[in-house]
Motif scaffolding. Sequence first.
Motif, PDB file in Angstrom:
ATOM      1  N   LEU A  35       0.832  -1.208   0.000  1.00 39.25           N
ATOM      2  CA  LEU A  35       0.000   0.000   0.000  1.00 39.25           C
ATOM      3  C   LEU A  35       0.867   1.259   0.000  1.00 39.25           C
ATOM      4  CD1 LEU A  35      -2.532  -1.100   2.774  1.00 39.25           C
ATOM      5  CD2 LEU A  35      -3.196  -0.503   0.438  1.00 39.25           C
ATOM      6  N   TYR A  36       2.112   1.115   0.475  1.00 32.64           N
ATOM      7  CA  TYR A  36       2.918   2.304   0.766  1.00 32.64           C
ATOM      8  C   TYR A  36       3.926   2.653  -0.329  1.00 32.64           C
ATOM      9  CZ  TYR A  36       0.773   1.540   5.268  1.00 32.64           C
ATOM     10  OH  TYR A  36      -0.141   1.365   6.266  1.00 32.64           O
ATOM     11  N   PHE A  44      -1.508   7.980   3.374  1.00 30.32           N
ATOM     12  CA  PHE A  44      -1.523   7.530   4.768  1.00 30.32           C
ATOM     13  C   PHE A  44      -1.209   8.673   5.728  1.00 30.32           C
ATOM     14  CE2 PHE A  44       0.177   5.524   8.620  1.00 30.32           C
ATOM     15  CZ  PHE A  44      -1.008   4.935   9.017  1.00 30.32           C
ATOM     16  N   TYR A  53      -9.743   9.288  12.552  1.00 30.30           N
ATOM     17  CA  TYR A  53      -8.653   8.341  12.797  1.00 30.30           C
ATOM     18  C   TYR A  53      -7.815   8.852  13.973  1.00 30.30           C
ATOM     19  CZ  TYR A  53      -4.991   4.940  11.546  1.00 30.30           C
ATOM     20  OH  TYR A  53      -4.096   3.907  11.559  1.00 30.30           O
ATOM     21  N   LEU A  55      -6.020   7.207  16.073  1.00 26.90           N
ATOM     22  CA  LEU A  55      -4.922   6.321  16.459  1.00 26.90           C
ATOM     23  C   LEU A  55      -3.553   7.027  16.516  1.00 26.90           C
ATOM     24  CD1 LEU A  55      -4.716   2.732  14.959  1.00 26.90           C
ATOM     25  CD2 LEU A  55      -2.668   4.073  15.355  1.00 26.90           C
ATOM     26  N   ASN A 166      -1.710  -5.582  12.483  1.00 25.58           N
ATOM     27  CA  ASN A 166      -1.925  -6.051  11.118  1.00 25.58           C
ATOM     28  C   ASN A 166      -1.631  -7.541  10.955  1.00 25.58           C
ATOM     29  OD1 ASN A 166      -0.672  -2.893   9.927  1.00 25.58           O
ATOM     30  ND2 ASN A 166      -2.760  -3.465  10.407  1.00 25.58           N
ATOM     31  N   TYR A 206     -11.833   3.693   9.682  1.00 34.84           N
ATOM     32  CA  TYR A 206     -11.302   2.958   8.533  1.00 34.84           C
ATOM     33  C   TYR A 206     -12.159   3.133   7.280  1.00 34.84           C
ATOM     34  CZ  TYR A 206      -7.917   0.943  11.679  1.00 34.84           C
ATOM     35  OH  TYR A 206      -6.879   0.782  12.559  1.00 34.84           O
ATOM     36  N   THR A 213      -9.310   7.065   3.033  1.00 38.17           N
ATOM     37  CA  THR A 213      -8.945   5.662   3.262  1.00 38.17           C
ATOM     38  C   THR A 213      -9.307   4.816   2.042  1.00 38.17           C
ATOM     39  OG1 THR A 213      -9.315   5.999   5.615  1.00 38.17           O
ATOM     40  CG2 THR A 213      -9.159   3.730   4.866  1.00 38.17           C
ATOM     41  N   PHE A 216      -6.667   5.411  -0.450  1.00 41.32           N
ATOM     42  CA  PHE A 216      -5.451   4.720   0.000  1.00 41.32           C
ATOM     43  C   PHE A 216      -5.505   3.238  -0.392  1.00 41.32           C
ATOM     44  CE2 PHE A 216      -3.502   2.517   3.812  1.00 41.32           C
ATOM     45  CZ  PHE A 216      -2.176   2.785   3.485  1.00 41.32           C
ATOM     46  N   MET A 252     -10.098  -4.904   5.804  1.00 46.14           N
ATOM     47  CA  MET A 252     -10.186  -4.014   4.652  1.00 46.14           C
ATOM     48  C   MET A 252     -10.189  -4.832   3.385  1.00 46.14           C
ATOM     49  SD  MET A 252      -9.725  -1.099   6.260  1.00 46.14           S
ATOM     50  CE  MET A 252      -8.205  -1.396   7.092  1.00 46.14           C
ATOM     51  N   GLU A 282      -6.014  -5.866   4.088  1.00 44.94           N
ATOM     52  CA  GLU A 282      -5.398  -5.753   5.410  1.00 44.94           C
ATOM     53  C   GLU A 282      -6.422  -5.998   6.507  1.00 44.94           C
ATOM     54  OE1 GLU A 282      -1.881  -3.613   6.718  1.00 44.94           O
ATOM     55  OE2 GLU A 282      -3.246  -2.019   7.320  1.00 44.94           O
ATOM     56  N   CYS A 284      -6.826  -5.108  10.803  1.00 48.38           N
ATOM     57  CA  CYS A 284      -6.259  -4.363  11.923  1.00 48.38           C
ATOM     58  C   CYS A 284      -6.886  -4.905  13.204  1.00 48.38           C
ATOM     59  CB  CYS A 284      -6.548  -2.878  11.774  1.00 48.38           C
ATOM     60  SG  CYS A 284      -6.093  -2.257  10.138  1.00 48.38           S
TER      61      CYS A 284
HETATM   62  N1  TRP Z   1      -2.647  -0.613   9.347  1.00 47.51           N
HETATM   63  C1  TRP Z   1      -2.811   0.681   9.907  1.00 47.51           C
HETATM   64  C2  TRP Z   1      -3.942   0.631  10.945  1.00 47.51           C
HETATM   65  O1  TRP Z   1      -4.218  -0.394  11.469  1.00 47.51           O
HETATM   66  C3  TRP Z   1      -2.941   1.670   8.810  1.00 47.51           C
HETATM   67  C4  TRP Z   1      -4.223   1.860   8.083  1.00 47.51           C
HETATM   68  C5  TRP Z   1      -5.121   2.827   8.375  1.00 47.51           C
HETATM   69  C6  TRP Z   1      -4.750   1.145   6.974  1.00 47.51           C
HETATM   70  N2  TRP Z   1      -6.164   2.782   7.502  1.00 47.51           N
HETATM   71  C7  TRP Z   1      -5.972   1.771   6.639  1.00 47.51           C
HETATM   72  C8  TRP Z   1      -4.335   0.079   6.207  1.00 47.51           C
HETATM   73  C9  TRP Z   1      -6.760   1.317   5.559  1.00 47.51           C
HETATM   74  C10 TRP Z   1      -5.108  -0.389   5.122  1.00 47.51           C
HETATM   75  C11 TRP Z   1      -6.314   0.240   4.806  1.00 47.51           C
HETATM   76  O2  TRP Z   1      -4.532   1.592  11.332  1.00 47.51           O
END
Ligand code: TRP
Length: 322
Positions: A35-36, A44, A53, A55, A166, A206, A213, A216, A252, A282, A284
């Motif tokens: 993703l990065y 991000f 968000y 976090l 993750n 998310y 997001t 992303f 996700m 992903e 979380c």
């Molecule tokens: N993995 C990170 C998290 O748990 C980053 C993240 C935030 C993320 N939003 C996301 C990864 C959306 C994938 C899709 O917060």
Amino acid sequence: MQPHSLPVPAPDGFATEICAGLTRPGQKELPSKYLYDEIGSALFETICVLPEYGLTRADVRLLHRHAPEIVSRLPLPVTVAELGTGSGRKTRWLLEALARRRPSCYCPIEISRSALAMCRRELGDIEAISIVGYEGEYLEGLAQVAARRRDGEHLLVLFLGSTIGNFERPAAVEFLCEVRRTLRAGDSLLLGTDLEKPVSQLLAAYDDPLGITAAFNLNLLARINRELDADFELTRFRHLARYNPVARSIEMHLRSTCRQTVTLHAAGLRLALDKDETIWTESCHKYAAGEVSLLAAQAGFRCEAQWLDQEWPFAESLLMAE
Ligand code: TRP
């Protein structure tokens, strides 16, 4: 429906992993580390300042507030290795507190070249901190840092921002075991974990209303288009965030809005997707504060101290290698 191969040259690591995920029987998946890229890293950074968000702000608040105490609990001299730095912004407080005690070395380990460059720009001005960056995977970078340490020097590993979440829970223990194996008794790990909170709050975090997001997540398909000469039609996919109450995780996905075929020319792959079929990108996982020391104990760490954020439940735990 079976994907089939086209006769094209041998793919590189990126292509190999992308193809392996997309051709898995059952749930298709894509590795979240991809993703990065430059666009993904920039998106991000934007996610981290979204009101929904909380976090990253919680992580930063805890590091800012408790940096002197964290540093006071470390055996010195210490080299700091960080797994996945992003911009590096939240690490400043810790490095400044450390620099006041003693000149030290900071080794950011990043798979994303653009994040590593951002991190150098962000932290390069801290006096008495020398930066030695590693572009690569976490454990490989950490092994290199550990191999280069001087006698009598301790290591502090930073694994912030709840990246541990993750991993599936058993894989999280396994990963911490791998980290522990590269360390010596007396070394430490500062671990950030996002804690359980109401599902509505997690879903908003998310799947934000601005769609950052979503962008992303979708950028992963755009990246595959750019790098593997693929033809994902982005308007035919939707970002999907859902809570899995059994795993206690936000999952996700990218949902295909119709039955379609996609070709990844440079990887020699033609892929068929059903309507509403998803590609998982992903998960979380969310933790209870008390779970962290149990997790740590299974990997050979003792929880020395833990700091919690009240505003956005989040834990920073200082774990000592035993
Ligand atoms: N993995 C990170 C998290 O748990 C980053 C993240 C935030 C993320 N939003 C996301 C990864 C959306 C994938 C899709 O917060």
